[in-house]
Scaffold this motif. Sequence first.
Motif, PDB file in Angstrom:
ATOM      1  N   VAL A   1       0.863  -1.149   0.119  1.00  0.00           N
ATOM      2  CA  VAL A   1       0.049  -0.103  -0.032  1.00  0.00           C
ATOM      3  C   VAL A   1       0.894   1.191   0.024  1.00  0.00           C
ATOM      4  O   VAL A   1       0.758   2.187  -0.733  1.00  0.00           O
ATOM      5  CB  VAL A   1      -0.852   0.040   1.193  1.00  0.00           C
ATOM      6  N   ALA A   2       1.932   1.325   0.895  1.00  0.00           N
ATOM      7  CA  ALA A   2       2.839   2.370   0.908  1.00  0.00           C
ATOM      8  C   ALA A   2       3.444   2.611  -0.455  1.00  0.00           C
ATOM      9  O   ALA A   2       3.523   3.656  -0.959  1.00  0.00           O
ATOM     10  CB  ALA A   2       3.978   2.159   1.914  1.00  0.00           C
ATOM     11  N   VAL A   3       3.938   1.658  -0.747  1.00  0.00           N
ATOM     12  CA  VAL A   3       4.764   1.765  -2.383  1.00  0.00           C
ATOM     13  C   VAL A   3       3.961   2.383  -3.618  1.00  0.00           C
ATOM     14  O   VAL A   3       4.057   2.862  -4.118  1.00  0.00           O
ATOM     15  CB  VAL A   3       5.364   0.637  -2.784  1.00  0.00           C
ATOM     16  N   GLU A   4       2.560   1.820  -3.600  1.00  0.00           N
ATOM     17  CA  GLU A   4       1.434   2.093  -4.357  1.00  0.00           C
ATOM     18  C   GLU A   4       1.121   3.513  -4.268  1.00  0.00           C
ATOM     19  O   GLU A   4       0.709   4.201  -5.013  1.00  0.00           O
ATOM     20  CB  GLU A   4       0.350   1.140  -4.618  1.00  0.00           C
TER      21      GLU A   4
ATOM     22  N   ALA B   1      10.141  -1.498   7.047  1.00  0.00           N
ATOM     23  CA  ALA B   1      11.347  -2.364   6.538  1.00  0.00           C
ATOM     24  C   ALA B   1      11.318  -2.744   5.094  1.00  0.00           C
ATOM     25  O   ALA B   1      12.204  -2.739   4.196  1.00  0.00           O
ATOM     26  CB  ALA B   1      11.841  -3.115   7.352  1.00  0.00           C
ATOM     27  N   ILE B   2      10.104  -3.502   4.941  1.00  0.00           N
ATOM     28  CA  ILE B   2       9.818  -4.202   3.684  1.00  0.00           C
ATOM     29  C   ILE B   2       9.410  -3.024   2.613  1.00  0.00           C
ATOM     30  O   ILE B   2      10.122  -3.284   1.318  1.00  0.00           O
ATOM     31  CB  ILE B   2       8.380  -5.010   3.765  1.00  0.00           C
ATOM     32  N   ALA B   3       8.671  -2.013   2.839  1.00  0.00           N
ATOM     33  CA  ALA B   3       8.678  -0.848   1.901  1.00  0.00           C
ATOM     34  C   ALA B   3      10.006  -0.311   1.379  1.00  0.00           C
ATOM     35  O   ALA B   3      10.121   0.109   0.021  1.00  0.00           O
ATOM     36  CB  ALA B   3       7.623   0.073   2.597  1.00  0.00           C
ATOM     37  N   LYS B   4      10.828   0.035   2.165  1.00  0.00           N
ATOM     38  CA  LYS B   4      12.066   0.391   1.902  1.00  0.00           C
ATOM     39  C   LYS B   4      12.994  -0.205   0.980  1.00  0.00           C
ATOM     40  O   LYS B   4      13.675   0.175   0.213  1.00  0.00           O
ATOM     41  CB  LYS B   4      13.042   0.935   3.157  1.00  0.00           C
ATOM     42  N   GLU B   5      12.928  -1.456   1.228  1.00  0.00           N
ATOM     43  CA  GLU B   5      13.225  -2.435   0.141  1.00  0.00           C
ATOM     44  C   GLU B   5      12.798  -2.762  -0.845  1.00  0.00           C
ATOM     45  O   GLU B   5      13.307  -2.552  -2.086  1.00  0.00           O
ATOM     46  CB  GLU B   5      13.425  -3.924   1.178  1.00  0.00           C
ATOM     47  N   LYS B   6      11.458  -2.545  -0.918  1.00  0.00           N
ATOM     48  CA  LYS B   6      10.857  -2.673  -2.410  1.00  0.00           C
ATOM     49  C   LYS B   6      11.078  -1.274  -3.259  1.00  0.00           C
ATOM     50  O   LYS B   6      10.875  -1.308  -4.427  1.00  0.00           O
ATOM     51  CB  LYS B   6       9.261  -2.900  -2.030  1.00  0.00           C
ATOM     52  N   ALA B   7      11.192  -0.129  -2.293  1.00  0.00           N
ATOM     53  CA  ALA B   7      11.305   1.203  -3.048  1.00  0.00           C
ATOM     54  C   ALA B   7      12.536   1.812  -2.454  1.00  0.00           C
ATOM     55  O   ALA B   7      12.084   2.985  -1.748  1.00  0.00           O
ATOM     56  CB  ALA B   7      10.105   2.058  -2.927  1.00  0.00           C
TER      57      ALA B   7
END
Length: 332
Positions: free
Chosen positions: A191-194, A232-238
């Motif tokens: 959701v954060a990345v989108e 942490a996951i969002a930082k890794e994805k974007a």
Amino acid sequence: MFENLVEILKANPRKIVYTEGSDARILESAARLKKGGFLTPILVGNVEEVKAAAAKGGFDIDGLEILDPATYPEMDKMVDTMVELRKGKMSAEDCRAALSKGNYFGTMLVKMGVADALLGGATYSTADTVRPALQLVKTKKGANLVSSCFIMVRGDEMLAMGDCAINISYEDKLDKEGNVTLSAAAQLAEVAVETAKTAKVFGIEPKVAMLSYSTKGSGKGPSVDLVREATAIAKEKAPDVAIDGEMQFDAAVSPVVGQLKFPGSKVAGYANTFIFPEIQSGNIGYKIAQRLGGFAAYGPILQGLNAPINDLSRGCDAEEVYQMSIITAALA
């Protein structure tokens, strides 16, 4: 904001289908778009009923395409395509019955390339707009869920807030053996990345705050853990997007508080994109900004689908339909 989106549409001609073609608010917007010449509306409904409703309201829709599911010449092809998409979950008879309704018919027009985008919900519920989109247009490659965001505008200030309308909460998804196939944190991170991607479409350079009742470990609890893991996951994805958390709202928007509670963060105190840990706080949050903060709220803008499909409030007016039409088409 809208001037920039109109320029995008002038350079990239698009067609938008309205699932409720005889609604006066839809017709007023369609007539206005026709006059503007930068976006082509397609109206779904009985031709005579749509024309009569337009005449009654004094809306000029001459020359606009009106498509009636009952007389659509490509209906057999549409039924066959839908049967294939539903992979045995619906018979041809079931699909034909569904396609007699504007929400399914309009969604298939997008799927088959007749239209580039869809706007519904003037009379349909959110579920009746989202369900056909999930079944037919489906999520884009790499997306695991559909989410939403609101673009909030006050003068020259623009913010993005997600998810305030679709995902009630985030729970681990399990297979039959009980193994986690998609964690709650991974969903919130998506959701954060989108939402950051959507923000960029509207000219916002996203600084994403992952909101919580805790800032950098000041609080404890399952929801804090969720937001921390999602960050942490969002930082890794974007990695190219400024994302930080977990943080409280005051730390997200006040430079003094932000740098005191979260020193060194590029987001704390300067956030313009806010990710809520569940729908309740998200829905409350954007409405507080709207009603007490004086922000205009545009949305919900759906994220994660293969094509732009958006939902109106059933209490919308023609101006909101017009604005959401431009937003939806520009996303194409």
